[in-house]
Design an enzyme around this catalytic site. Structure first.
Site, PDB file in Angstrom:
ATOM      1  N   GLU A   1       0.845  -1.271   0.027  1.00  0.00           N
ATOM      2  CA  GLU A   1       0.016  -0.006   0.054  1.00  0.00           C
ATOM      3  C   GLU A   1       1.027   1.348  -0.058  1.00  0.00           C
ATOM      4  OE1 GLU A   1      -2.291  -1.758   3.400  1.00  0.00           O
ATOM      5  OE2 GLU A   1      -3.912  -0.863   2.236  1.00  0.00           O
TER       6      GLU A   1
ATOM      7  N   GLU B   1      -3.704  -9.397   4.196  1.00  0.00           N
ATOM      8  CA  GLU B   1      -4.419  -9.145   5.724  1.00  0.00           C
ATOM      9  C   GLU B   1      -5.605  -9.876   5.842  1.00  0.00           C
ATOM     10  OE1 GLU B   1      -3.471  -6.792   3.116  1.00  0.00           O
ATOM     11  OE2 GLU B   1      -2.699  -5.008   4.389  1.00  0.00           O
TER      12      GLU B   1
END
Ligand code: COA
Length: 262
Positions: free
Chosen positions: A116, A136
């Site tokens: 990210e 995640e």
């Protein structure tokens, strides 16, 4: 600095995330240090780009999982902390607003918040062997640094969902084919390719570079007509710059321009 190394190189600054024991997972300290360097680079007229890199094995494996521990009494404080005071979130939020080009130089793992982070930079240069993923869901979490927003904008919704739901990792070549990364260099050589790119950017008029970035960032999610207005305003602002005079004069005189960012 405890978690990063900072080096001034030619006309840019290089930030190296340096937590080898944690495969470059970032904690509050790391984010706070990166924010400080970005602030200094913004204030330094001679700095024309920021390069963020990691180690050979890992660019960054995400937010340090030990910092996800929470006091059960304060569970809803997390919302306020993420919004107001948490440095990691401030760092992610700050990146798209940086006025200078930010290049992510990725060798090895770019996972979770590491991927990210790279996607919130302006562009990515990867070494062969780089791996990109958002795992995640395997930890009962989800992307929290704009991954659900940045990745689908780059590769479309179905593949973005597949990556988040399955934890599928992309190789450097796959990421290149999907236009996530700008260039793939030989393993260990991404920094050389990144510096070459920074050198080319730094040779051009800083205000032009800044306004192009701003027009693209502000214009991406508006109507074409509104986007054209944004571009027109920036174009007009450049009319007052001395670098515009210098650029045109250098072109006329057939010599390299000497831009000052004014
Ligand atoms: N946060 C905290 N520590 C991390 C970390 C993270 N995001 N990623 C790696 N580390 C630590 C490991 O806990 C380990 O520390 P230890 O030696 O004290 O146990 C060390 O870095 C080395 O990692 P290890 O897992 O032993 O290396 P590996 O080569 O076997 O595997 C990865 C590498 C990247 C595949 C694996 O570390 C991993 O899956 N990391 C988590 C990635 C992730 O899910 N990120 C999103 C977090 S929200």
């Amino acid at each position: 600095m405890q978690d990063i190394l900072v080096e001034r190189n030619e006309q840019w600054v290089e930030i190296t995330i340096n937590r080898p024991d944690k495969l470059n997972a970032i904690r509050e300290q790391t984010a706070s240090e990166i924010l400080q360097v970005i602030e200094e680079a913004e204030a330094d007229r001679s700095c024309r780009a920021i390069l963020i890199r990691g180690l050979d094995k890992a660019f960054c494996t995400g937010v340090d999982t030990s910092e996800f521990k929470q006091d059960p009494e304060e569970i809803f404080e997390l919302w306020r902390r993420r919004k107001r005071s948490r440095k990691v979130n401030q760092m992610f939020r700050a990146l798209p607003d940086v006025t200078k080009p930010v290049l992510a130089i990725v060798e090895g793992y770019a996972l979770g918040g590491g991927f990210e982070l790279a996607m919130l930079c302006d562009l990515i240069v990867a070494g062969e062997g780089a791996q990109f993923g958002l795992p995640e869901s395997k930890l009962g979490l989800m992307p929290g640094a704009a991954g659900t927003q940045t990745l689908p904008r780059l590769i479309g919704k179905p593949l973005a969902k597949e990556m988040m739901w399955t934890g599928r990792r992309l190789s450097a070549q796959e990421a290149l084919a999907m236009r996530i990364v700008n260039h793939v260099a030989e393993k260990g050589k991404a920094i050389d390719a990144g510096r070459e790119l920074a050198r080319k950017i730094a040779a051009n008029a800083p205000l032009s570079v800044m306004f192009c970035k701003q027009a693209i960032e502000r214009g991406t999610n508006v109507s074409l007509s509104e986007g054209m207005n944004i571009e027109a305003d920036s174009f007009f602002s450049l009319a007052f710059s001395t670098d515009k005079e210098e650029g045109l004069a250098a072109f006329r005189d057939k010599r390299p321009p000497n831009f000052t960012g004014r």
